[in-house]
Design an enzyme around this catalytic site. Sequence first.
Site, PDB file in Angstrom:
ATOM      1  N   GLY A 297      59.004   7.436  11.324  1.00 22.29           N
ATOM      2  CA  GLY A 297      57.799   8.154  11.711  1.00 22.29           C
ATOM      3  C   GLY A 297      56.539   7.431  11.283  1.00 22.29           C
ATOM      4  O   GLY A 297      56.539   6.674  10.308  1.00 22.29           O
TER       5      GLY A 297
ATOM      6  N   GLN B  55      47.779   6.640   9.218  1.00 22.04           N
ATOM      7  CA  GLN B  55      48.335   5.464   8.526  1.00 22.04           C
ATOM      8  C   GLN B  55      47.823   4.161   9.145  1.00 22.04           C
ATOM      9  O   GLN B  55      47.978   3.086   8.569  1.00 22.04           O
ATOM     10  CB  GLN B  55      49.866   5.489   8.558  1.00 22.04           C
ATOM     11  CG  GLN B  55      50.468   6.597   7.691  1.00 22.04           C
ATOM     12  CD  GLN B  55      51.973   6.646   7.821  1.00 22.04           C
ATOM     13  OE1 GLN B  55      52.494   7.270   8.742  1.00 22.04           O
ATOM     14  NE2 GLN B  55      52.673   5.971   6.924  1.00 22.04           N
TER      15      GLN B  55
ATOM     16  N   HIS C  66      57.120  15.632   7.086  1.00 21.94           N
ATOM     17  CA  HIS C  66      56.497  14.480   6.419  1.00 21.94           C
ATOM     18  C   HIS C  66      55.253  14.026   7.210  1.00 21.94           C
ATOM     19  O   HIS C  66      54.185  13.809   6.639  1.00 21.94           O
ATOM     20  CB  HIS C  66      57.524  13.346   6.319  1.00 21.94           C
ATOM     21  CG  HIS C  66      57.026  12.087   5.691  1.00 21.94           C
ATOM     22  ND1 HIS C  66      57.503  11.612   4.488  1.00 21.94           N
ATOM     23  CD2 HIS C  66      56.089  11.189   6.103  1.00 21.94           C
ATOM     24  CE1 HIS C  66      56.870  10.487   4.186  1.00 21.94           C
ATOM     25  NE2 HIS C  66      56.016  10.196   5.151  1.00 21.94           N
TER      26      HIS C  66
ATOM     27  N   HIS D 165      50.949  14.143   6.616  1.00 21.80           N
ATOM     28  CA  HIS D 165      49.984  13.036   6.760  1.00 21.80           C
ATOM     29  C   HIS D 165      48.706  13.521   7.439  1.00 21.80           C
ATOM     30  O   HIS D 165      47.607  13.071   7.106  1.00 21.80           O
ATOM     31  CB  HIS D 165      50.578  11.898   7.602  1.00 21.80           C
ATOM     32  CG  HIS D 165      51.385  10.903   6.804  1.00 21.80           C
ATOM     33  ND1 HIS D 165      50.870  10.235   5.719  1.00 21.80           N
ATOM     34  CD2 HIS D 165      52.657  10.460   6.953  1.00 21.80           C
ATOM     35  CE1 HIS D 165      51.802   9.419   5.226  1.00 21.80           C
ATOM     36  NE2 HIS D 165      52.897   9.538   5.954  1.00 21.80           N
TER      37      HIS D 165
HETATM   38 ZN    ZN Z   1      54.697   8.599   5.581  1.00 21.25          ZN
END
Ligand code: ZN
Length: 183
Positions: free
Chosen positions: A61, A66, A154, A158
Amino acid sequence: MKLPDINILDEADKVLRTKSFDVIFPLSEDDKKLINDSLDYLEMSQIDEYREKYDLRAGMGLSFIQLGIPKRIFVISEEIEENKFNRHVVINPKIKSKSEELIFVGEGEGCLSVNREVDGIVPRHARVTIEAYDEDGVFFEIRVREDMAVAFQHELDHLEGILFMDRIDKKNPFKNRNLMREI
Ligand code: ZN
């Protein structure tokens, strides 16, 4: 296959702590390309040949934050058989329902932004139902369980600027182990 040129931020980067914003459709061509590049990257990271060739860490993922972009977009590459993948593009997601049952990944969760082993329990719901939009702005609902449920939660974190280790108890990383099922 050529490795896409994407730059994944490291945990030290404060941008990862940003809360991402809802996306307005239609997506830009740049965003569509980044979605595609991210999925290519994740797939290659899960294929032994490419992982070794490019010295990658395996990941399933990735969220736009990010990559330094605070948009509520993430992608998940689900291996369904050897080197065959389902592509999930998840935009402006909301959790519709979640199981009471909690699970945790026994070997610990990993993150492409965290280049170290982190021990401890990250409690996750065993099953979640998510409502979201795909890259064409089409609404969908998906129910995920086990490792896919972990991956979705998860990535949802983020979008809120949360990293998985934030959910590990600092004093007792294996607290409440007996209340959850290990996967
Ligand atoms: Zn992550």
